[in-house]
Design an enzyme around this catalytic site. Structure first.
Site, PDB file in Angstrom:
ATOM      1  N   TRP A  10      -1.100   3.132  -8.204  1.00 41.10           N
ATOM      2  CA  TRP A  10      -1.520   3.158  -6.788  1.00 41.10           C
ATOM      3  C   TRP A  10      -1.504   1.770  -6.156  1.00 41.10           C
ATOM      4  CZ3 TRP A  10      -6.365   6.939  -6.600  1.00 41.10           C
ATOM      5  CH2 TRP A  10      -5.907   8.256  -6.722  1.00 41.10           C
ATOM      6  N   LYS A  11      -1.409   0.725  -6.963  1.00 41.55           N
ATOM      7  CA  LYS A  11      -1.454  -0.650  -6.452  1.00 41.55           C
ATOM      8  C   LYS A  11      -2.717  -0.828  -5.583  1.00 41.55           C
ATOM      9  CE  LYS A  11       3.514  -0.812  -6.880  1.00 41.55           C
ATOM     10  NZ  LYS A  11       4.771  -1.401  -6.490  1.00 41.55           N
ATOM     11  N   GLU A  98       4.526  -7.701  -9.815  1.00 38.80           N
ATOM     12  CA  GLU A  98       3.712  -8.244  -8.721  1.00 38.80           C
ATOM     13  C   GLU A  98       2.668  -9.217  -9.275  1.00 38.80           C
ATOM     14  OE1 GLU A  98       2.754  -4.440  -6.993  1.00 38.80           O
ATOM     15  OE2 GLU A  98       4.862  -4.229  -6.441  1.00 38.80           O
ATOM     16  N   GLY A 174       9.780  -0.653  -4.847  1.00 37.72           N
ATOM     17  CA  GLY A 174       9.361  -0.550  -3.446  1.00 37.72           C
ATOM     18  C   GLY A 174      10.492  -0.736  -2.457  1.00 37.72           C
ATOM     19  N   SER A 214      11.196   2.696  -7.446  1.00 37.99           N
ATOM     20  CA  SER A 214      11.626   3.697  -6.465  1.00 37.99           C
ATOM     21  C   SER A 214      11.908   5.072  -7.070  1.00 37.99           C
ATOM     22  CB  SER A 214      12.830   3.191  -5.668  1.00 37.99           C
ATOM     23  OG  SER A 214      12.477   2.034  -4.932  1.00 37.99           O
ATOM     24  N   GLY A 235       5.223   4.001  -8.081  1.00 36.97           N
ATOM     25  CA  GLY A 235       4.367   3.350  -7.090  1.00 36.97           C
ATOM     26  C   GLY A 235       4.233   4.218  -5.849  1.00 36.97           C
ATOM     27  N   GLY A 236       5.088   3.974  -4.861  1.00 28.42           N
ATOM     28  CA  GLY A 236       5.001   4.640  -3.558  1.00 28.42           C
ATOM     29  C   GLY A 236       4.834   6.156  -3.659  1.00 28.42           C
TER      30      GLY A 236
HETATM   31  P1  PGA Z   1       7.729   1.925  -6.565  1.00 27.69           P
HETATM   32  O1  PGA Z   1       6.807   1.004  -7.498  1.00 27.69           O
HETATM   33  O2  PGA Z   1       7.808   3.273  -7.201  1.00 27.69           O
HETATM   34  O3  PGA Z   1       7.035   1.943  -5.236  1.00 27.69           O
HETATM   35  O4  PGA Z   1       9.076   1.269  -6.498  1.00 27.69           O
HETATM   36  C1  PGA Z   1       6.918   1.090  -8.901  1.00 27.69           C
HETATM   37  C2  PGA Z   1       6.012   0.084  -9.541  1.00 27.69           C
HETATM   38  O5  PGA Z   1       5.856  -1.016  -8.990  1.00 27.69           O
HETATM   39  O6  PGA Z   1       5.416   0.352 -10.597  1.00 27.69           O
END
Ligand code: PGA
Length: 256
Positions: A10-11, A98, A174, A214, A235-236
């Site tokens: 979820w970041k 990140e 992302g 992604s 992520g997203g």
């Molecule tokens: P994303 O992120 O699916 O939004 O590209 C993946 C991640 O950073 O683990």
């Protein structure tokens, strides 16, 4: 046979209890009974307990997204591994690009966290991956090999077996620009080969290697079909119940 694992990262999102609850109230019924796939939610610190309460009687496991390697002390703002364990975390995401790029975490620093996480019984999901310039310069394998050697330094066979590797090409995170199944599989197979050299074939065949970058409901199945891809770190698309549940279903459909 390796059990696929889908991690929702979820970041810095869904960190307000009502937001986390809204997502999980929809998500839990959509994936209930899906015992063929390990499902992990990586939530912000502020909602770990909320998420834990909501998922404790389900097939979903709790993960944090960061920790410190010391047990306690003068580390203002940091969270220790045993704190996380004490509130029901079973997994921990470490070495995300990140954290490496924005917070200057090095392989050595991540290695210390990894060993600490294992020592308290957290299952680490450790990210590795190359930048776009590195891929374009033909350095992907060199970068991956270095990260593997240094981030996983001095890990015993048993410790390696408890660890999940997430291959996340940074240019795909992302950006909506996913690695093709062929590009991803090439690196996953390469990582498995490195594990075989470092440990043995049996160990290499058991370690789970997720793909991240992604992943969405439209591309998940083609990625997860690849022989060396054991699910994804998302992520997203993990922020919405519908998309994350579709991705879990893609992992179930492609069980090898
Ligand atoms: P994303 O992120 O699916 O939004 O590209 C993946 C991640 O950073 O683990």
């Amino acid at each position: 046979m390796r059990k696929p694992i889908i991690g929702g990262n979820w970041k810095m999102n869904r960190g307000v209890p009502t937001e986390a609850k809204e997502m999980l109230d929809k998500f839990i019924p959509l994936v209930k009974d899906m015992d063929t796939v390990d499902i992990v939610i990586g939530a912000p610190f502020t909602v770990l307990s909320t998420v834990h309460d909501l998922i404790k009687a389900t097939n979903i496991k709790l993960s944090a997204q960061n920790m410190h390697f010391e047990e306690n002390g003068a580390y203002t703002g940091e969270i220790a591994a045993n704190f996380l364990k004490s509130i029901g975390c079973e997994y921990i995401i470490l070495g995300h690009s990140e954290r490496r790029d924005l917070f200057h975490e090095t392989d050595d620093f991540i290695n210390k966290k990894l060993k600490k996480a294992l020592s308290v019984g957290l299952n680490p999901i450790v990210c590795i991956g190359e930048h776009l310039e590195e891929r374009e310069a033909g350095k992907t394998k060199e970068i991956i090999q270095n990260q593997l050697n240094n981030t996983f330094k001095d890990l015993s066979k048993d410790e390696m077996l408890k660890t999940v590797i997430a291959y996340e090409p940074i240019w795909a995170i992302g950006t909506g620009k996913t690695a093709t199944p062929k590009q991803a599989e090439e690196i996953h197979a390469f990582i498995r080969g490195l594990l075989a050299n470092k440990y043995d074939l049996d160990t290499a065949s058991k370690v789970r290697i997720q793909y991240g970058g992604s992943v969405n409901p439209a591309n998940a199945e083609d990625l997860f079909k690849q022989q060396n891809i054991d699910g994804g770190l998302v992520g997203g698309a993990s922020l919405q119940a519908d998309s994350l549940s579709e991705i879990v279903k893609a992992a179930d459909k492609t069980i090898k």
